[in-house]
Design a protein around this motif. Structure first.
Motif, PDB file in Angstrom:
ATOM      1  N   LEU A  83     -55.976  12.580 -48.905  1.00 51.14           N
ATOM      2  CA  LEU A  83     -56.949  12.312 -47.850  1.00 51.14           C
ATOM      3  C   LEU A  83     -58.368  12.365 -48.409  1.00 51.14           C
ATOM      4  CD1 LEU A  83     -57.589  11.815 -44.872  1.00 51.14           C
ATOM      5  CD2 LEU A  83     -57.523  14.287 -44.535  1.00 51.14           C
ATOM      6  N   GLN A  84     -58.630  13.286 -49.331  1.00 51.34           N
ATOM      7  CA  GLN A  84     -59.959  13.428 -49.915  1.00 51.34           C
ATOM      8  C   GLN A  84     -60.362  12.160 -50.674  1.00 51.34           C
ATOM      9  OE1 GLN A  84     -61.959  16.122 -49.381  1.00 51.34           O
ATOM     10  NE2 GLN A  84     -63.551  14.892 -50.324  1.00 51.34           N
ATOM     11  N   GLU A  85     -59.435  11.574 -51.433  1.00 51.12           N
ATOM     12  CA  GLU A  85     -59.737  10.334 -52.151  1.00 51.12           C
ATOM     13  C   GLU A  85     -60.041   9.200 -51.179  1.00 51.12           C
ATOM     14  OE1 GLU A  85     -56.217   9.762 -54.435  1.00 51.12           O
ATOM     15  OE2 GLU A  85     -56.982  10.875 -56.160  1.00 51.12           O
ATOM     16  N   ALA A  86     -59.265   9.110 -50.100  1.00 48.21           N
ATOM     17  CA  ALA A  86     -59.479   8.060 -49.101  1.00 48.21           C
ATOM     18  C   ALA A  86     -60.842   8.217 -48.442  1.00 48.21           C
ATOM     19  CB  ALA A  86     -58.366   8.092 -48.058  1.00 48.21           C
ATOM     20  N   GLN A  87     -61.191   9.443 -48.073  1.00 47.82           N
ATOM     21  CA  GLN A  87     -62.496   9.683 -47.451  1.00 47.82           C
ATOM     22  C   GLN A  87     -63.631   9.389 -48.426  1.00 47.82           C
ATOM     23  OE1 GLN A  87     -62.024  13.755 -46.162  1.00 47.82           O
ATOM     24  NE2 GLN A  87     -61.613  13.115 -44.058  1.00 47.82           N
ATOM     25  N   ASN A  88     -63.490   9.823 -49.674  1.00 50.01           N
ATOM     26  CA  ASN A  88     -64.536   9.565 -50.666  1.00 50.01           C
ATOM     27  C   ASN A  88     -64.765   8.071 -50.844  1.00 50.01           C
ATOM     28  OD1 ASN A  88     -64.833  12.299 -51.076  1.00 50.01           O
ATOM     29  ND2 ASN A  88     -63.688  12.334 -52.975  1.00 50.01           N
ATOM     30  N   GLN A 130     -69.315  17.267 -38.698  1.00 51.71           N
ATOM     31  CA  GLN A 130     -68.176  16.910 -39.531  1.00 51.71           C
ATOM     32  C   GLN A 130     -67.483  15.658 -39.001  1.00 51.71           C
ATOM     33  OE1 GLN A 130     -65.313  20.006 -40.153  1.00 51.71           O
ATOM     34  NE2 GLN A 130     -63.807  18.612 -41.006  1.00 51.71           N
ATOM     35  N   ILE A 131     -67.165  14.750 -39.897  1.00 51.55           N
ATOM     36  CA  ILE A 131     -66.470  13.511 -39.522  1.00 51.55           C
ATOM     37  C   ILE A 131     -64.976  13.805 -39.485  1.00 51.55           C
ATOM     38  CG2 ILE A 131     -65.958  11.142 -40.172  1.00 51.55           C
ATOM     39  CD1 ILE A 131     -68.661  11.102 -41.643  1.00 51.55           C
ATOM     40  N   VAL A 132     -64.363  13.532 -38.340  1.00 51.05           N
ATOM     41  CA  VAL A 132     -62.920  13.687 -38.187  1.00 51.05           C
ATOM     42  C   VAL A 132     -62.339  12.290 -38.025  1.00 51.05           C
ATOM     43  CG1 VAL A 132     -61.061  14.676 -36.807  1.00 51.05           C
ATOM     44  CG2 VAL A 132     -63.221  15.922 -37.080  1.00 51.05           C
ATOM     45  N   ASP A 133     -61.448  11.926 -38.922  1.00 50.73           N
ATOM     46  CA  ASP A 133     -60.884  10.590 -38.868  1.00 50.73           C
ATOM     47  C   ASP A 133     -59.420  10.622 -39.244  1.00 50.73           C
ATOM     48  OD1 ASP A 133     -61.017  11.159 -41.529  1.00 50.73           O
ATOM     49  OD2 ASP A 133     -62.334   9.529 -42.059  1.00 50.73           O
ATOM     50  N   SER A 134     -58.797   9.481 -39.106  1.00 50.27           N
ATOM     51  CA  SER A 134     -57.402   9.361 -39.521  1.00 50.27           C
ATOM     52  C   SER A 134     -57.234   8.007 -40.196  1.00 50.27           C
ATOM     53  CB  SER A 134     -56.460   9.487 -38.334  1.00 50.27           C
ATOM     54  OG  SER A 134     -56.709   8.449 -37.413  1.00 50.27           O
ATOM     55  N   PHE A 135     -56.307   7.954 -41.129  1.00 48.25           N
ATOM     56  CA  PHE A 135     -56.027   6.727 -41.854  1.00 48.25           C
ATOM     57  C   PHE A 135     -54.562   6.385 -41.679  1.00 48.25           C
ATOM     58  CE2 PHE A 135     -59.498   8.782 -44.200  1.00 48.25           C
ATOM     59  CZ  PHE A 135     -60.424   7.758 -44.245  1.00 48.25           C
ATOM     60  N   PRO A 136     -54.219   5.108 -41.689  1.00 44.98           N
ATOM     61  CA  PRO A 136     -52.802   4.748 -41.648  1.00 44.98           C
ATOM     62  C   PRO A 136     -52.107   5.238 -42.915  1.00 44.98           C
ATOM     63  CG  PRO A 136     -54.210   2.788 -41.463  1.00 44.98           C
ATOM     64  CD  PRO A 136     -55.092   3.955 -41.704  1.00 44.98           C
ATOM     65  N   GLN A 137     -50.834   5.564 -42.791  1.00 43.38           N
ATOM     66  CA  GLN A 137     -50.095   6.026 -43.963  1.00 43.38           C
ATOM     67  C   GLN A 137     -49.590   4.831 -44.755  1.00 43.38           C
ATOM     68  OE1 GLN A 137     -47.092   8.808 -42.822  1.00 43.38           O
ATOM     69  NE2 GLN A 137     -48.566  10.439 -42.535  1.00 43.38           N
ATOM     70  N   CYS A 138     -49.454   5.025 -46.045  1.00 37.92           N
ATOM     71  CA  CYS A 138     -48.951   3.978 -46.929  1.00 37.92           C
ATOM     72  C   CYS A 138     -48.218   4.631 -48.089  1.00 37.92           C
ATOM     73  CB  CYS A 138     -50.090   3.100 -47.442  1.00 37.92           C
ATOM     74  SG  CYS A 138     -51.283   3.991 -48.451  1.00 37.92           S
ATOM     75  N   SER A 139     -47.574   3.805 -48.871  1.00 39.27           N
ATOM     76  CA  SER A 139     -46.841   4.285 -50.036  1.00 39.27           C
ATOM     77  C   SER A 139     -47.274   3.478 -51.249  1.00 39.27           C
ATOM     78  CB  SER A 139     -45.337   4.133 -49.816  1.00 39.27           C
ATOM     79  OG  SER A 139     -44.642   4.345 -51.017  1.00 39.27           O
ATOM     80  N   PRO A 140     -47.868   4.128 -52.262  1.00 37.88           N
ATOM     81  CA  PRO A 140     -48.256   3.396 -53.464  1.00 37.88           C
ATOM     82  C   PRO A 140     -47.050   2.713 -54.127  1.00 37.88           C
ATOM     83  CG  PRO A 140     -49.246   5.580 -53.479  1.00 37.88           C
ATOM     84  CD  PRO A 140     -48.280   5.538 -52.327  1.00 37.88           C
ATOM     85  N   GLN A 158     -71.552  14.127 -48.252  1.00 37.72           N
ATOM     86  CA  GLN A 158     -70.483  15.068 -48.560  1.00 37.72           C
ATOM     87  C   GLN A 158     -71.082  16.452 -48.778  1.00 37.72           C
ATOM     88  OE1 GLN A 158     -68.136  14.043 -51.979  1.00 37.72           O
ATOM     89  NE2 GLN A 158     -66.416  15.256 -51.279  1.00 37.72           N
ATOM     90  N   VAL A 159     -70.570  17.393 -48.007  1.00 35.64           N
ATOM     91  CA  VAL A 159     -70.979  18.788 -48.142  1.00 35.64           C
ATOM     92  C   VAL A 159     -69.721  19.569 -48.503  1.00 35.64           C
ATOM     93  CG1 VAL A 159     -71.983  20.785 -46.993  1.00 35.64           C
ATOM     94  CG2 VAL A 159     -72.802  18.486 -46.425  1.00 35.64           C
ATOM     95  N   GLY A 160     -69.631  19.971 -49.758  1.00 37.57           N
ATOM     96  CA  GLY A 160     -68.398  20.609 -50.226  1.00 37.57           C
ATOM     97  C   GLY A 160     -67.292  19.574 -50.272  1.00 37.57           C
ATOM     98  N   GLN A 161     -66.214  19.843 -49.579  1.00 40.62           N
ATOM     99  CA  GLN A 161     -65.101  18.893 -49.501  1.00 40.62           C
ATOM    100  C   GLN A 161     -65.110  18.089 -48.198  1.00 40.62           C
ATOM    101  OE1 GLN A 161     -62.762  18.292 -51.913  1.00 40.62           O
ATOM    102  NE2 GLN A 161     -63.970  19.646 -53.214  1.00 40.62           N
ATOM    103  N   GLN A 162     -66.075  18.341 -47.320  1.00 39.43           N
ATOM    104  CA  GLN A 162     -66.137  17.694 -46.013  1.00 39.43           C
ATOM    105  C   GLN A 162     -67.220  16.617 -45.992  1.00 39.43           C
ATOM    106  OE1 GLN A 162     -63.950  18.512 -43.618  1.00 39.43           O
ATOM    107  NE2 GLN A 162     -63.055  20.027 -45.001  1.00 39.43           N
ATOM    108  N   TRP A 163     -66.975  15.572 -45.208  1.00 41.08           N
ATOM    109  CA  TRP A 163     -67.980  14.541 -44.989  1.00 41.08           C
ATOM    110  C   TRP A 163     -68.638  14.782 -43.640  1.00 41.08           C
ATOM    111  CZ3 TRP A 163     -69.886  10.827 -48.129  1.00 41.08           C
ATOM    112  CH2 TRP A 163     -69.228  10.640 -49.347  1.00 41.08           C
TER     113      TRP A 163
END
Length: 91
Positions: A13-18, A50-60, A39-44
């Motif tokens: 999730l951190q990579e996706a948010q970054n 704080q930004i609260v979001d969700s991403f669709p799931q996928c499989s590399p 970005q403040v620490g590990q949070q955006w």
């Protein structure tokens, strides 16, 4: 499972948010203030919230397999076209 941003799949999730928030261009609002996610620490955060979001799931792995399947389909079409061209030349 990973997290999908656009056409890319990230394992964490951190990579996706970054990826998502680091590519957002800053905007100046009607009050003349600069608004941009930071970005403040590990949070955006956006304006200290704080930004609260969700991403669709996928499989590399599934994306790689889909790419291989598409590649084989294109190879079959190309070989078929070459075969037809060779046959037409022979007739």
């Amino acid at each position: 499972m990973g997290y999908q941003v656009g056409f890319q799949c990230f394992e964490t999730l951190q990579e996706a948010q970054n990826y998502k928030y680091s590519s957002v261009a800053p905007v100046i609002n009607q009050n003349g203030q600069l608004v941009q996610p930071e970005q403040v620490g590990q949070q955006w955060q956006l304006n200290g919230i704080q930004i609260v979001d969700s991403f669709p799931q996928c499989s590399p792995l599934q994306q790689v397999l889909d790419g291989i399947e598409m590649g084989w389909a294109l190879i079959v079409v190309a070989v078929s076209m070459v075969g037809v061209a060779i046959l037409r030349r022979g007739l």
